[in-house]
Design a protein around this motif. Structure first.
Motif, PDB file in Angstrom:
ATOM      1  N   ALA A 329     107.067  49.757  39.643  1.00  9.40           N
ATOM      2  CA  ALA A 329     107.700  49.573  38.508  1.00  9.40           C
ATOM      3  C   ALA A 329     107.761  50.931  37.537  1.00  9.40           C
ATOM      4  N   GLY A 330     108.987  51.622  37.808  1.00  7.89           N
ATOM      5  CA  GLY A 330     108.845  52.924  37.172  1.00  7.89           C
ATOM      6  C   GLY A 330     110.071  52.841  35.934  1.00  7.89           C
ATOM      7  N   LYS A 331     109.833  53.340  34.968  1.00  4.76           N
ATOM      8  CA  LYS A 331     110.692  53.412  33.721  1.00  4.76           C
ATOM      9  C   LYS A 331     110.829  54.742  33.126  1.00  4.76           C
ATOM     10  N   VAL A 346     112.813  57.723  42.432  1.00  2.00           N
ATOM     11  CA  VAL A 346     113.418  57.196  43.794  1.00  2.00           C
ATOM     12  C   VAL A 346     112.092  56.450  44.180  1.00  2.00           C
ATOM     13  N   ASN A 347     112.376  55.030  44.697  1.00  2.00           N
ATOM     14  CA  ASN A 347     111.215  54.424  45.352  1.00  2.00           C
ATOM     15  C   ASN A 347     111.661  53.904  46.753  1.00  2.00           C
ATOM     16  N   GLN A 348     111.165  54.281  47.742  1.00  2.00           N
ATOM     17  CA  GLN A 348     111.601  53.781  49.056  1.00  2.00           C
ATOM     18  C   GLN A 348     110.327  53.161  49.699  1.00  2.00           C
ATOM     19  N   THR A 360     109.891  45.655  43.624  1.00  2.00           N
ATOM     20  CA  THR A 360     110.253  47.203  43.098  1.00  2.00           C
ATOM     21  C   THR A 360     111.293  46.992  41.992  1.00  2.00           C
ATOM     22  N   GLN A 361     110.794  47.881  41.017  1.00  2.00           N
ATOM     23  CA  GLN A 361     111.673  47.604  39.708  1.00  2.00           C
ATOM     24  C   GLN A 361     111.774  49.355  39.071  1.00  2.00           C
TER      25      GLN A 361
END
Length: 447
Positions: A329-331, A346-348, A360-361
């Motif tokens: 979870a990245g803000k 980016v999250n893969q 993933t968020q």
């Protein structure tokens, strides 16, 4: 008894012992942190920031604590031979939560960089520690940070005075060592003053096959035009629980590189809170997770753009096998005054099996109108066409899968700027995917 009550009772009965083995600046905020812990308790899964990890369950077991600061019967300088080839480092050890910095073991400092325990440095300069300690680690809003502040009795100080450029990487090896189930509470204070630069490598290892619970709070102050590279590598075991909260404050024109690599673990929760306090600052925050069996890794980040002309980039990649679970979870928060912000998140992720789970968020919260921001995530399986193509050329299915997984996380590894560390991680990642034991040659701790 709920999870919080055992820690409330512990501090109530052992407060004097805890304070007697600590230092005045740490004791000065202890009672206030305790009041906040009693108010907050452990985060609930109902809270957005902790929805993917059950913190109550992680802290429920009855772990032992070394509040009397008994000496641990191990000399890592003699037993521990793990090192990154061709990387000349200043090597330090933290055994459980005690910095091992005796006169005979402390390497010579370089160019005026100060490496010391918080407790010992307080005897020389208590005002300096009081100026920084627990100033950005917000125990009024986070119960885990509050508990760490309540129980931490010592910590590690990395101080780079103004204008100093450290010519060697500082390597800190955190070793978990105990004959009983143990909880440790590590604290790290990093101060990089104006125009200074340092590279830090933290390696987590467990030398005993016991359940460990490690909480860690890292506070990093990066001054104007300063540079901090912070690398964290976890290689523990499936009985280990790690809860790490990293707080970073950046001034104008500063630069931060933060990389967190999880190769072996049990339950891991990593929190990053980074705030831009001056214009022209930039950060690159990257993560690589390899998990299998029933391992769990949760990375939660907040990049707070408080001022204009700052740049942030995030890349987190997961490979999940068996019944493992991952969460990201990245803000990115862009405040009203943070015009000309540039941000990329980016999250893969790859789920190798149907039983693996990824949550993933990625999030953007923007209040400025002149920005360039993007975010995105993907969750999938290995490319069937690529697997077919490789098998047609005589590569076994297992080898083809391994090669694709190594290539997938390679993008994160390539962002590591320390070339010897980057080369070493390529080797460790390859061994990890092959399922081979990752015991470093010459290390006696894990034998």
């Amino acid at each position: 008894m709920n999870s919080e009550q055992q820690y409330i009772d512990l501090f109530t009965s052992c407060r004097e012992m805890i304070c007697n083995h600590s230092a005045a600046p740490m004791n000065a905020v202890r009672d206030e942190a305790f009041e906040n812990f009693c108010r907050l308790g452990f985060p609930s899964k109902k809270q957005e920031e902790y929805r993917y990890t059950d913190m109550q369950a992680l802290f429920a077991p009855d772990y032992g604590l070394n509040l009397n600061r008994l000496a641990i019967p191990v000399d890592p300088y003699e037993a521990f031979r793990c090192d990154v080839p061709n990387l000349s480092t200043l090597l330090y050890f933290v055994v459980n939560d005690q910095p091992l910095l005796t006169a005979s073991h402390t390497p010579h400092s370089t160019n005026g960089v100060v490496i010391d325990s918080l407790k010992d440095y307080c005897l020389k300069n208590p005002d300096f520690i009081g100026r920084y300690y627990s100033k950005i680690a917000d125990f009024t809003a986070d119960g885990v940070t509050a508990l760490n502040t309540v129980l931490a009795q010592d910590g590690l100080l990395v101080y780079v005075p103004r204008g100093i450029i450290a010519d060697k990487t500082v390597q800190v090896v955190n070793i978990l060592r105990s004959d009983v189930d143990l909880m440790v509470n590590r604290r790290v204070l990093i101060v990089v003053e104006e125009g200074a630069a340092v590279k830090l490598l933290f390696c987590d290892h467990a030398s005993d096959d016991r359940p460990f619970l490690a909480t860690e709070v890292v506070e990093a102050f990066v001054g104007r035009n300063a540079s901090l590279e912070l690398y964290s590598l976890e290689e523990t075991h499936y009985k280990n629980t790690r809860v790490s909260n990293v707080y970073i404050s950046q001034q104008a024109d500063s630069r931060v590189v933060h990389n967190v690599i999880t190769l072996h673990n049990g339950m891991t929760r990593n929190t990053l809170r980074l705030a831009f306090k001056g214009e022209g600052a930039e950060c690159s925050c990257n993560g690589c997770v390899i998990a299998d069996k029933q391992q769990h890794v949760d990375n939660n980040t907040l990049i707070d753009h408080q001022t204009a002309h700052c740049t942030s980039r995030e890349l987190y990649k997961y490979v999940l096998d068996d019944k493992s679970t991952g969460a990201f979870a990245g803000k990115v928060l862009v405040r009203q005054d943070a015009q000309k912000t540039v941000s990329e998140e980016v999250n893969q992720n790859i789920c190798v099996t149907r039983e693996a789970r990824m949550f993933t968020q990625p999030m953007l919260e923007i209040y400025a109108d002149d920005v360039k921001c993007s975010h995105g995530s993907t969750v999938g399986q290995l490319n069937e066409q690529a697997l077919f193509y490789m098998r047609q050329r005589g590569i076994s299915l297992r080898e083809a899968q391994m090669m694709l997984q190594v290539a997938f996380v390679g993008e994160v590894i390539e962002k590591i700027e320390l070339s010897p560390l980057r080369d070493r991680l390529r080797y460790l990642v390859d061994k990890r995917f092959r399922g081979e034991l990752n015991k470093c040659e010459g290390c006696k701790l894990c034998k």
